[in-house]
Design an enzyme around this catalytic site. Structure first.
Site, PDB file in Angstrom:
ATOM      1  N   GLU A  33       1.208  -1.431   0.230  1.00 48.34           N
ATOM      2  CA  GLU A  33      -0.135  -0.040   0.418  1.00 48.34           C
ATOM      3  C   GLU A  33       1.251   1.180   0.020  1.00 48.34           C
ATOM      4  O   GLU A  33       1.307   1.465   0.928  1.00 48.34           O
ATOM      5  CB  GLU A  33      -0.859   0.260   1.027  1.00 48.34           C
ATOM      6  CG  GLU A  33      -1.609   0.858   0.723  1.00 48.34           C
ATOM      7  CD  GLU A  33      -2.585   1.355   2.538  1.00 48.34           C
ATOM      8  OE1 GLU A  33      -3.581   2.269   2.714  1.00 48.34           O
ATOM      9  OE2 GLU A  33      -2.990   0.353   3.625  1.00 48.34           O
ATOM     10  N   ARG A 257       5.262 -13.168   9.661  1.00 55.79           N
ATOM     11  CA  ARG A 257       6.307 -11.955   9.364  1.00 55.79           C
ATOM     12  C   ARG A 257       7.122 -11.416  10.198  1.00 55.79           C
ATOM     13  O   ARG A 257       7.641 -12.072  11.236  1.00 55.79           O
ATOM     14  CB  ARG A 257       5.418 -10.471   9.530  1.00 55.79           C
ATOM     15  CG  ARG A 257       5.180 -10.427  10.876  1.00 55.79           C
ATOM     16  CD  ARG A 257       3.520  -9.332  11.735  1.00 55.79           C
ATOM     17  NE  ARG A 257       4.103  -8.418  10.878  1.00 55.79           N
ATOM     18  CZ  ARG A 257       3.347  -7.025  10.726  1.00 55.79           C
ATOM     19  NH1 ARG A 257       1.985  -7.376  11.248  1.00 55.79           N
ATOM     20  NH2 ARG A 257       3.609  -6.173  10.154  1.00 55.79           N
ATOM     21  N   LYS A 267       4.380   0.733  10.475  1.00 54.52           N
ATOM     22  CA  LYS A 267       4.076   1.656   9.435  1.00 54.52           C
ATOM     23  C   LYS A 267       3.162   3.393  10.876  1.00 54.52           C
ATOM     24  O   LYS A 267       4.319   3.487  10.691  1.00 54.52           O
ATOM     25  CB  LYS A 267       3.097   1.635   8.470  1.00 54.52           C
ATOM     26  CG  LYS A 267       3.646   1.130   7.941  1.00 54.52           C
ATOM     27  CD  LYS A 267       3.197   1.285   5.753  1.00 54.52           C
ATOM     28  CE  LYS A 267       3.803   0.425   4.711  1.00 54.52           C
ATOM     29  NZ  LYS A 267       2.982   0.335   3.981  1.00 54.52           N
TER      30      LYS A 267
END
Length: 553
Positions: A33, A257, A267
């Site tokens: 994104e 992850r 983020k």
């Protein structure tokens, strides 16, 4: 003979699929994104997806998940593409979820006509409450029973901009008692009267991630859609939508992850660090962003090596940042040129060296790479050395300079300390030595053997620079798991600026990104932000040894 590396679980699936002719060619994708800068966690996903495409002669698409115009920007798109290329990968196709907005809208119409989607006027709070709990089923509302015709009209009105943000949403009509909460009539579309960075004002409704992702995979014929573990609950909806729409059956697979010590990967938290000025910018060399690591002097090869070493797992774990630093050292040891730099300078005067005399000596560029040859180094009787290389009173195992002690000046001569000077405050200001003319490196006939070797820079031939010593941004292993605000665990010593550093003159020709080992001091690179108007600024990439591990012991 080295053992062949075993396959990870995703490679096992792919090899089985190819062997059974399920696919003629595998196609993976990397779907960021564009709402921030990529970090080392994304690097793991990049290396995995692009690596699989390369290994199995397949293709990997870059697809920007640009379905939320509130947070997205072209700046992030450009930085993501730069990071992927810097890591050494090329995408087969560049796509955007926004490329498919018309097709996704058509898919939504198909679901409405099949009675599998409806327009809901409930607020976000009401919808959350109506979904129930993991142990209690959800409850339907009056909007769930709207007719197909009514839903088609309302959805068209949503598209035409007749409603305010949040006034209505489109939901899938699945099962409010499903044990998977994500299957309890999930949202498919929401209203956002915000211009999109690519489609402008064409749309005021935007698909949710869960609706755009699987269908975009299907449109691109992605064979193996690889996500992180938090998307496991989303897989049922991924499959349900593809099945109900009767489109290409892409399949989702999940891996763990990257969680790394002494940093944060969120983020949102990284944005806080930038906005609240705890760091200089997204590419601050202390940040785990790829751009920050690039500016700090990390190499693409070292990051790829790190991602290969940590492998692909099905369970979450915490990876030591020390492993990343090990990989950086391994790569830089082979590739970095060697230069001498004095970070905390003190004068060394050779009293018996002929006044005005200068010599050109030679020293290796990189002993690990003999093919890089030697460089010329200017030598004189007035040098800079490290303050820490002299002690007024020598300890038993002290092999550097002290009154009466001898050391070798690297690639030069053996010198013996005969005196030193102090200022009024008692600070040592100058070391006086005598050199042994017969002890020149490469042609030493002095018969002397000394245990210590120190680096130096000729005062008359030195370049002046600023050096920035970067360290780990946090002083605890897992700041996100500690009590209170994660920012309270920021390492106050993560940046030390040394404004008065002397370096070999030739270093002026180095370009940002070129690795240098300052002998005995660590690996450095020229900063691409602060180096300007004749000022040289070097960032420390990593120390020569793991000082943190040593301190912990």
């Amino acid at each position: 003979m080295s053992e062949e590396k075993s396959l990870n679980f995703i490679e096992e699936i792919i090899e089985s699929d190819l062997e059974t002719k399920k696919y003629d060619q595998i196609i993976t994708r990397f779907p960021p994104e564009p709402n921030g800068y990529l970090h080392i966690g994304h690097a793991k996903s990049i290396c995995l997806n692009f690596g699989l495409g390369l290994k199995y002669n397949g293709k990997t698409n870059l697809r920007f998940d640009d379905t939320n115009p509130v947070k997205e920007d072209v700046e992030y798109v450009d930085s993501i593409k730069e990071d992927i290329k810097w890591l050494g990968f090329e995408w087969a196709n560049e796509f955007y979820a926004s490329d498919y907005f018309d097709k996704l809208y058509e898919f939504a119409i198909v679901l409405i006509k099949k009675g599998l989607a409806y327009v809901d006027d409930s607020t976000a709070e009401e919808i959350a409450k109506q979904k129930g709990t993991p142990t209690e089923p959800g409850t339907g509302n009056v909007y769930r029973n709207r007719t197909v015709e009514e839903n088609l009209e309302l959805f068209q009105n949503m598209r035409d901009g007749k409603y305010a943000d949040g006034e209505k949403v489109l939901r899938a009509k699945i099962d409010l008692a499903n044990p998977n909460m994500h299957m309890r009539d999930p949202l498919l579309y929401r209203i956002k009267h915000v211009p999109h960075h690519r489609t402008g004002d064409k749309w005021c409704i935007y698909p949710m991630y869960d609706f755009a992702h699987g269908q975009s995979d299907s449109i691109e014929h992605i064979t193996h859609s690889i996500c992180t573990l938090e998307f496991i609950p989303h897989r049922d909806l991924y499959d349900w939508l593809i099945n109900q729409l009767g489109i290409y059956p892409s399949k989702q697979y999940e891996f763990a992850r990257l969680n790394m010590t002494y940093t944060v990967m969120s983020k949102r938290k990284l944005l806080q660090l930038v906005e609240e000025k705890h760091v200089e910018s997204w590419d601050d060399p202390r940040m785990p962003t790829i751009s920050g690591m690039r500016r700090r002097g990390y190499t693409p090869a070292s990051i790829r090596m790190f991602c290969d070493k940590i492998g692909v797992q099905k369970r979450e774990n915490m990876i030591s940042v020390g492993l990343l630093e090990f990989c950086v050292r391994e790569d830089l040891n082979k590739t970095a040129i060697r230069r001498m730099a004095v970070l905390d300078p003190i004068k060394l005067t050779i009293s018996n060296y002929p006044e005005g005399k200068e010599e050109i000596l030679t020293s290796e560029n990189n002993p690990e790479m003999p093919e890089t040859g030697n460089r010329e180094v200017a030598f004189s009787g007035n040098l800079w050395i490290e303050r820490e290389d002299f002690r007024e009173v020598a300890e038993k195992k002290w092999f550097r300079l002290a009154p009466g002690a001898m050391v070798r000046l690297k690639s030069a001569y053996i010198v013996k300390c005969t005196d030193f000077k102090k200022d009024e405050q008692g600070n040592i200001t100058e070391i006086i030595c005598e050199y042994i003319p017969e002890s020149k490196s490469g042609s030493d006939t002095s018969g002397l053997h000394v245990k210590g070797t120190i680096h130096w820079v000729s005062q008359a031939h030195a370049a002046h620079a600023e050096v920035r010593l970067y360290d780990r941004l946090f002083k605890v292993e897992n700041p996100s798991k500690e009590e209170g605000d994660f920012k309270s665990y920021i390492n106050e010593h993560s940046l030390e600026i040394l404004p008065n550093v002397y370096i070999e003159q030739e270093v002026k020709n180095v370009k940002p990104g070129e690795p240098i080992q300052f002998i005995r001091k660590g690996y450095f690179t020229l900063d691409n932000v602060h180096t300007k108007d004749g000022k040289l600024v070097f960032n420390r990439t990593v120390t020569l040894k793991d000082n943190w591990e040593k301190a912990a012991k």
